[in-house]
Enzyme design. Structure first.
Site, short mmCIF file in Angstrom:
data_model
loop_
_atom_site.label_atom_id
_atom_site.label_comp_id
_atom_site.label_asym_id
_atom_site.label_seq_id
_atom_site.Cartn_x
_atom_site.Cartn_y
_atom_site.Cartn_z
CE LYS A 173 0.44 -9.84 2.46
NZ LYS A 173 1.06 -11.12 2.67
CE LYS A 242 -6.90 -6.26 1.59
NZ LYS A 242 -5.66 -6.52 2.29
#
Ligand code: NDP
Length: 297
Positions: A173, A242
């Site tokens: 991811k 992030k």
């Protein structure tokens, strides 16, 4: 299955709604309780609101979490209200947060000591994919555990891929998100340049989207959200910052020279500072437009 869903944010809400619609028993918990109550009202009878993570986990075979970061997941594990107090032996925590592999491994170890399974299972496909139940789910952890909880994940997934041991889903991811961040910035820089060169960006995209430079940014995000100036809020820039930070850290840990990823992480840190916590990720284009002195319209 008896399921619980913790974290009813932008993407968690439609994922949880798919679980209820698929006929699974559903208990929800959200840090801001009003959001969980609103969700239960919107979704209809049968959805229970838990007062704590422990209460949500009690009697659940599968507990889903979808928070901002892995640290947020870690923060709800301990204490009398925490997940560990409620999870039964044999239950499974499926963490759909786009997390970091190291923290996921720590969480998995803490759960394994109690006989509870863990999968890192971040998703891609956005809020619309969650609503349609077509998310891609990339899973790290034990294949047999995935097999056991697959029927619940299928409620919101179009594609489920077992990527490897715990942390592998998070790693895939993070790298996917790095591609997104890099493509978005590259497309913005190129198109601002073409606008200043006097080329209509719609004409430029017509060419590029039939050529080798195309990406999801050039094919979907920029035509639908930038050219139209719509900039809908679906995925916060702070979360992409992030994610690219996780990818940059992974590359460093693996001693991969990665100047493009590292610079993109820096640029997204600047963008987060300039645009704030509620800005959507596509709004990074506005920063490039401002620096370049032209809008992609
Ligand atoms: P949001 O910011 O919309 O929601 C975050 C959720 O996490 C809220 O329910 C929030 O609770 C909860 N939360 C945050 N910190 C804590 C904490 N310390 N303790 C308990 N709950 C906490 O984020 P999204 O729903 O957009 O994203 C969730 C995850 O999914 C992220 O990891 C993101 O990267 C990923 N993701 C998002 C996509 C998207 O399109 N939005 C696409 C793919 C992945 P509260 O309501 O109280 O603030």
């Amino acid at each position: 299955m008896n399921t619980a869903f913790l974290g009813l944010g932008a993407i968690g809400r439609p994922m949880a709604a798919r679980l209820a619609a698929a006929g699974h028993t559903l208990v929800v918990w959200n840090r801001t309780r009003e959001r969980a109550e609103q969700f239960a009202r919107d979704t209809g009878a049968g959805v229970a609101v838990a007062a704590s993570p422990a209460e949500a986990a009690r009697n659940s075979d599968v507990v889903f979490t979808c928070f901002s970061t892995s640290r947020d997941v870690q923060s709800v594990l301990d204490g009398s209200d925490g997940l560990l107090a409620g999870l039964a032996r044999g239950a499974v925590l499926v963490d759909c947060t786009s997390g970091d592999p190291a923290t996921s491994k720590t969480i998995a170890d803490a759960l394994a000591a109690r006989g509870v399974g863990f999968l890192d299972a971040p998703v891609s496909g956005g809020v619309s994919g969650a609503e349609k139940g077509t998310l891609t789910v990339m899973v790290g952890g034990d294949a047999a555990v995935l097999q056991a909880v697959r029927p619940a994940i299928e409620a919101f997934a179009g594609k489920i891929v077992h990527c490897g041991p715990v942390g592998a889903g998070d790693a895939v991811k993070a790298v996917n998100q790095a591609f997104l961040a890099i493509h978005l910035l590259a497309a913005a820089e190129g198109l601002v340049t073409l606008v200043k060169q006097g080329v209509d960006p719609k004409v430029a995209l017509d060419v590029i989207n039939a050529s080798s430079g195309r990406s999801n940014s050039s094919m979907n995000l920029i035509p639908e959200r930038v050219i139209t100036r719509a900039f809908p809020k679906t995925f916060r820039l702070a979360l992409l910052e992030k994610d690219i930070g996780i990818a940059a850290e992974l590359a460093r840990q693996n001693r991969v020279p990665s100047p493009v990823t590292q610079l993109t992480a820096d640029l997204f840190r600047v963008a987060r500072g300039e645009l704030g916590e509620v800005a959507d990720h596509v709004e990074v284009v506005k920063m490039v437009e401002q620096w370049g002195g032209a809008e992609i319209t």
